[in-house]
Design a protein around this motif. Structure first.
Motif, PDB file in Angstrom:
ATOM      1  N   SER A 192       0.825  -1.214   0.000  1.00 21.92           N
ATOM      2  CA  SER A 192       0.000   0.000   0.000  1.00 21.92           C
ATOM      3  C   SER A 192       0.854   1.256   0.000  1.00 21.92           C
ATOM      4  O   SER A 192       0.452   2.297  -0.536  1.00 21.92           O
ATOM      5  CB  SER A 192      -0.927   0.010   1.221  1.00 21.92           C
ATOM      6  OG  SER A 192      -1.816  -1.090   1.189  1.00 21.92           O
ATOM      7  N   THR A 214      -8.882   1.456  -3.556  1.00 24.26           N
ATOM      8  CA  THR A 214      -9.092   0.059  -3.964  1.00 24.26           C
ATOM      9  C   THR A 214      -9.799  -0.721  -2.867  1.00 24.26           C
ATOM     10  O   THR A 214     -10.703  -1.525  -3.133  1.00 24.26           O
ATOM     11  CB  THR A 214      -7.746  -0.599  -4.297  1.00 24.26           C
ATOM     12  OG1 THR A 214      -7.059   0.177  -5.280  1.00 24.26           O
ATOM     13  CG2 THR A 214      -7.954  -2.004  -4.823  1.00 24.26           C
ATOM     14  N   VAL A 218     -13.387  -2.577  -3.442  1.00 28.09           N
ATOM     15  CA  VAL A 218     -13.616  -4.009  -3.210  1.00 28.09           C
ATOM     16  C   VAL A 218     -14.791  -4.216  -2.261  1.00 28.09           C
ATOM     17  O   VAL A 218     -15.677  -5.047  -2.512  1.00 28.09           O
ATOM     18  CB  VAL A 218     -12.345  -4.673  -2.660  1.00 28.09           C
ATOM     19  CG1 VAL A 218     -12.644  -6.102  -2.204  1.00 28.09           C
ATOM     20  CG2 VAL A 218     -11.248  -4.685  -3.707  1.00 28.09           C
ATOM     21  N   GLY A 237     -12.014  -5.235  -8.498  1.00 26.82           N
ATOM     22  CA  GLY A 237     -11.411  -4.138  -7.746  1.00 26.82           C
ATOM     23  C   GLY A 237     -10.006  -3.825  -8.214  1.00 26.82           C
ATOM     24  O   GLY A 237      -9.615  -2.653  -8.304  1.00 26.82           O
ATOM     25  N   LEU A 238      -9.233  -4.879  -8.537  1.00 26.28           N
ATOM     26  CA  LEU A 238      -7.876  -4.678  -9.050  1.00 26.28           C
ATOM     27  C   LEU A 238      -7.905  -3.980 -10.413  1.00 26.28           C
ATOM     28  O   LEU A 238      -7.085  -3.094 -10.690  1.00 26.28           O
ATOM     29  CB  LEU A 238      -7.147  -6.021  -9.149  1.00 26.28           C
ATOM     30  CG  LEU A 238      -6.788  -6.707  -7.827  1.00 26.28           C
ATOM     31  CD1 LEU A 238      -6.211  -8.095  -8.090  1.00 26.28           C
ATOM     32  CD2 LEU A 238      -5.803  -5.870  -7.037  1.00 26.28           C
ATOM     33  N   GLY A 241      -9.003  -0.319  -9.822  1.00 23.91           N
ATOM     34  CA  GLY A 241      -7.915   0.435  -9.219  1.00 23.91           C
ATOM     35  C   GLY A 241      -6.818   0.758 -10.213  1.00 23.91           C
ATOM     36  O   GLY A 241      -6.263   1.870 -10.215  1.00 23.91           O
ATOM     37  N   THR A 242      -6.506  -0.211 -11.075  1.00 23.18           N
ATOM     38  CA  THR A 242      -5.462  -0.006 -12.087  1.00 23.18           C
ATOM     39  C   THR A 242      -5.894   1.042 -13.107  1.00 23.18           C
ATOM     40  O   THR A 242      -5.089   1.878 -13.543  1.00 23.18           O
ATOM     41  CB  THR A 242      -5.136  -1.332 -12.794  1.00 23.18           C
ATOM     42  OG1 THR A 242      -4.739  -2.303 -11.814  1.00 23.18           O
ATOM     43  CG2 THR A 242      -4.019  -1.152 -13.804  1.00 23.18           C
ATOM     44  N   VAL A 380      -0.609  -4.020 -12.582  1.00 24.32           N
ATOM     45  CA  VAL A 380      -1.334  -3.652 -11.364  1.00 24.32           C
ATOM     46  C   VAL A 380      -0.359  -3.008 -10.383  1.00 24.32           C
ATOM     47  O   VAL A 380       0.583  -3.651  -9.922  1.00 24.32           O
ATOM     48  CB  VAL A 380      -1.989  -4.885 -10.713  1.00 24.32           C
ATOM     49  CG1 VAL A 380      -2.739  -4.478  -9.439  1.00 24.32           C
ATOM     50  CG2 VAL A 380      -2.934  -5.563 -11.689  1.00 24.32           C
ATOM     51  N   VAL A 384      -2.453  -0.619  -5.355  1.00 28.50           N
ATOM     52  CA  VAL A 384      -3.751  -1.213  -5.671  1.00 28.50           C
ATOM     53  C   VAL A 384      -3.820  -2.624  -5.108  1.00 28.50           C
ATOM     54  O   VAL A 384      -4.819  -3.033  -4.494  1.00 28.50           O
ATOM     55  CB  VAL A 384      -3.982  -1.216  -7.199  1.00 28.50           C
ATOM     56  CG1 VAL A 384      -5.231  -2.018  -7.555  1.00 28.50           C
ATOM     57  CG2 VAL A 384      -4.090   0.206  -7.721  1.00 28.50           C
ATOM     58  N   ALA A 388      -6.394  -4.283  -1.933  1.00 28.51           N
ATOM     59  CA  ALA A 388      -7.148  -5.533  -2.009  1.00 28.51           C
ATOM     60  C   ALA A 388      -6.591  -6.569  -1.036  1.00 28.51           C
ATOM     61  O   ALA A 388      -7.334  -7.372  -0.469  1.00 28.51           O
ATOM     62  CB  ALA A 388      -7.109  -6.079  -3.438  1.00 28.51           C
TER      63      ALA A 388
END
Length: 499
Positions: A192, A214, A218, A237-238, A241-242, A380, A384, A388
């Protein structure tokens, strides 16, 4: 506790359904006999192709950073070039796929046949760096030779090691599972912040903000989505976020530009393995650590999928671990063991099919053979992945707490066992330099909160619930197992409670 539903594909002997056949009248008035196929356990179900692929891809996304991180650390530490380090990363993906297929599909007595993901073990990073440093080009071949010998010895010891399952009642497994989740959370926190503590933007508001976004995405997707989409909320979610991170310059597109379309991890790319006693002893210790952690992980996963891991399952799982680790150096990979973060993913998504994870293993092999495809996953950003990961790793800890709820902590000294084990297991997390004056070989075990906590839990369970209580063995077993059976096996909690 009410009896759990029985499934014909379980290891237990199916009930005899032919006993009353003589009592059934024959002829045209006889009742119809159903030709419906026997119900499969959810672990053995196959899903539609699209669902199988996307769910498998989600497992790959959850463990990708963990697979490539060890070669990213070991490669430069032993003097390999950036190109050779990238080669190691591809080889690690390829061998992780092989090890995962051995676990999920299996053959003969090899494989747990559970949705069990295998990849490069973090436990070996420190000793491998110590072995390979200052050796030049020979360093990596000495590492590979030590892994091969340690893995073969581990394969031989597997039938004996698996008999220790009776010493893993809920009071032990719940403690270890909780420590697994808690021990993984610092990894998510590091991701993070950016993953590289020497970078200028490490811990910046941008990185932590992206992780927080992110994390919220999620949770929101899990709340608003239903059915299959809810099950792949982590993957979605990934992706989300990306997409947000890319315009901010947080996604590294150079990985795709510089990657080859096809690349095979040539066997013995760095030369024939070399065998040195000191290196072998060091990696044998790592192997015992990996086997201990894998045993705890299999027990955890068995409870989550409602198919308790007995001695036979653990023996097969450890055989897959050790065989996969023995094969891995042939293709320039490292020692393989269980990936706890994927256990959290199984608990969260409730997708229990082992064939989904096998699909993930196939994807890993393809990524190892196609560097440009592997680099897409690498897009990714770590923040992000960290956002998650907090949800994933927290799910593992929550599963451990739920297991402890069945351990009868009010009986005997079970609460003391948990308190002492968690306290010791948290030392490497809360005070990373606590053991700095100890020998480096000892740090292989001491720096792993999972290993130290597991050892303390087993030792205290023996001391308080087994030794000196021969006259009341049934009471001792009940104290240790809580809602478990006197023979040492555990009764799984209902699926709704576990998840």
């Amino acid at each position: 506790m009410a009896a759990q539903p029985r499934f014909p594909n379980d290891a237990d002997t199916p009930a005899d359904t032919t006993a009353d056949t003589d009592a059934v009248p024959a002829g045209p008035d006889a009742p119809a006999v159903s030709d419906a196929p026997a119900q499969k356990h959810p672990v053995d179900e196959t899903l539609p192709p699209l669902k199988m692929f996307t769910s498998g891809l989600q497992h790959v996304a959850a463990m990708y950073a963990g697979v490539v991180a060890p070669p990213m650390i070991v490669g430069p530490a032993v003097g390999l070039s950036a190109t050779d380090t990238a080669f190691l990363m591809g080889a690690s993906l390829f061998t992780a796929g092989i090890a995962t297929l051995l676990q999920t599909l299996g053959f003969w007595k090899v494989g747990a046949r559970l949705p069990f993901v295998n990849g490069v073990s973090f436990a070996g990073v420190t000793p491998m760096v110590a072995i390979g440093r200052d050796r030049g080009a020979d360093g990596i071949t000495v590492i590979f030779g030590a892994i091969i010998v340690a893995s073969v010895l581990g394969f031989v010891l597997t039938p004996y090691f698996s008999k220790l399952v009776r010493f893993f009642p809920p009071v032990v497994t719940g403690t270890v599972i909780t420590l697994i989740g808690v021990s993984l959370l610092p990894v998510a926190f590091n991701w993070s912040q950016g993953g590289n503590s020497t970078a200028d933007d490490y811990g910046s508001m941008k990185n932590i903000g992206m992780a927080a976004l992110t994390f919220v995405i999620v949770l929101a997707l899990r709340k608003v989505l239903r059915g299959f989409l809810q099950q792949i909320a982590i993957l979605l979610g990934l992706v989300a976020g990306t997409v947000v991170a890319a315009p901010l310059g947080m996604a590294n597109l150079d990985a795709i530009k510089n990657a080859d379309i096809v690349g095979f991890p040539t066997p013995f790319h760095f030369g024939a393995p070399q065998f040195e006693i000191a290196a072998i002893v060091s990696m044998c210790i790592v192997m015992l650590v990996c086997m201990t952690e894998s045993t705890a992980d299999m027990l955890a996963l068995g409870r989550i999928v409602d198919r308790p891991a007995d001695e036979r399952v653990i023996e097969g799982g450890l055989r897959a671990d050790t065989l996969g680790s023995a094969i891995s150096p042939l293709f320039n990979g490292f020692m393989c063991s269980a990936f706890a973060q994927n256990i959290g993913l199984v608990a969260m998504t409730k997708v229990r099919s082992r064939f989904v994870v096998a699909a993930g293993g196939g994807i890993l092999i393809l990524l190892g053979l196609c560097p440009v495809a592997a680099s897409v996953i690498a897009l990714v950003p770590l923040p992000v992945l960290g956002g998650a990961g907090i949800v994933l790793f927290g799910s593992v800890a929550a599963s451990g707490i739920q297991t402890l709820a069945t351990a009868a902590l009010e009986k005997g000294e079970n609460a003391l066992i948990v308190a002492a084990s968690v306290g010791i297991g948290l030392i490497p997390i809360a005070a990373p330099e606590f053991y700095h004056a100890f020998p480096k070989d000892a740090l292989v075990v001491l720096d792993s909160g999972i290993s130290t906590g597991c050892i303390v839990a087993i030792a205290l369970n023996l001391a308080f619930n087994h030794l000196g209580r021969k006259g009341s063995s049934d009471e001792a077993e009940q104290d240790a197992h809580g809602s478990g059976k006197p023979d040492g096996t555990t009764v799984p909690a209902p699926a709704a409670a576990v998840h």
